[in-house]
Design an enzyme around this catalytic site. Structure first.
Site, PDB file in Angstrom:
ATOM      1  CG  PHE A   1      -0.206   0.282   2.529  1.00 58.98           C
ATOM      2  CD1 PHE A   1       0.061   1.570   2.954  1.00 58.98           C
ATOM      3  CD2 PHE A   1       0.220  -0.772   3.327  1.00 58.98           C
ATOM      4  CE1 PHE A   1       0.732   1.812   4.143  1.00 58.98           C
ATOM      5  CE2 PHE A   1       0.889  -0.545   4.521  1.00 58.98           C
ATOM      6  CZ  PHE A   1       1.146   0.751   4.936  1.00 58.98           C
TER       7      PHE A   1
ATOM      8  CB  CYS B   1      10.960  -0.770   3.790  1.00 57.84           C
ATOM      9  SG  CYS B   1      11.661  -0.063   2.280  1.00 57.84           S
TER      10      CYS B   1
END
Length: 278
Positions: free
Chosen positions: A41, A174
């Protein structure tokens, strides 16, 4: 995408004559067939653009499954390609959750799968897809766990960089920084932390499409609840919450999944907060 535009020359085969007496070799590079991508997403346009352009440029067709939490960007990309003349059936967008993923990883017609996302999902996709004879590349579990800050770093530029790394994209990427380790005496470290809090407080929380907003919402109510529970867990374990982002309300979006920048301080005598990054 630029690399995909230059992929034609990489698809050329090769031939070598007279490797040995009466022996020539000829190699061919041919498309695999149907390939698939499963995207997360947090970068709903960028990550699909890592996937299907190269597949299409090398002669394959593609099935793209965006996350059910952010399905629209992939549809817009497909529409743009359709408007440019891409034939029907070359790029296909399918929606859904785990049952849809199961269909991809087990379907006999799909030859290769690309995935970007969490450890749990990536390990499952790699395991099941590989057992069904597919080529699987899985980019999973990436995490920028900590930055070690030396006491001779330039303070102003470093603090700005840390705040950007920690709170950009509302921390939902991330490479988002989650831990800062300060090297130096306690008093100096405390001064760093105070300046960090001051800088984080300058960030504006709100609708990410509004100019001047620095921190948008979290992706779901569950994500917000989980993040708030981690903050409370750290406080319960003895940490000092120097900046608490819980309870922020954005005008016009009072029920939105907003969490303002939060800064938690631990000293060497306190327990470290541990949690999964999936």
């Amino acid at each position: 995408v630029g690399g995909a535009g230059r992929a034609g020359r990489d698809m050329l085969g090769d031939s070598l004559q007279n490797l040995a007496n009466g022996l020539d070799t000829i190699s061919y590079r041919v498309p695999l067939g149907v390939c698939a991508g499963i995207a997360p997403f947090n970068f709903p346009a960028m990550i699909p653009l890592w996937m299907f352009p190269l597949a299409l440029a090398t002669g394959n067709t593609y099935v793209l499954k965006p996350t059910e939490k952010a399905p629209s960007a992939s549809l817009l990309l497909a529409k743009h390609l359709h408007d440019l003349g891409l034939p029907p059936g070359v790029l296909n967008i399918i929606q859904g959750a785990k049952p849809t993923v199961d269909g991809i990883v087990t379907h006999p017609g799909i030859r290769a799968i690309s995935f970007v996302g969490s450890n749990q999902a990536g390990e499952y996709i790699h395991d099941v897809g590989s057992r069904h004879g597919k080529r699987v590349q899985a980019n999973l579990g990436a995490k920028n766990h900590a930055t070690v800050m030396m006491n001779d770093a330039d303070r102003d530029s470093t603090v700005k960089a840390v705040v950007g790394a920690a709170f950009g994209a509302a921390g939902q990427r991330c490479m988002a920084l989650s831990v800062l380790i300060l090297v130096g005496d306690l008093e100096e470290s405390q001064s760093w932390m105070e300046q960090l809090v001051e800088e984080a407080m300058k960030l504006k929380v709100g609708n990410g499409f509004v100019e001047g907003v620095d921190v948008g919402p979290l992706i779901s109510k569950d994500a917000k609840t989980r993040a708030e529970s981690i903050i409370q867990q750290s406080i319960d374990q003895g940490a000092t919450c120097m900046l608490d982002g819980r309870g922020v309300v954005v005008k016009g979006y009072e029920t939105g999944n907003f969490l303002a920048p939060t800064v938690i301080s631990l000293n060497q005598q306190q327990h470290y907060i541990t949690h999964s990054t999936d």
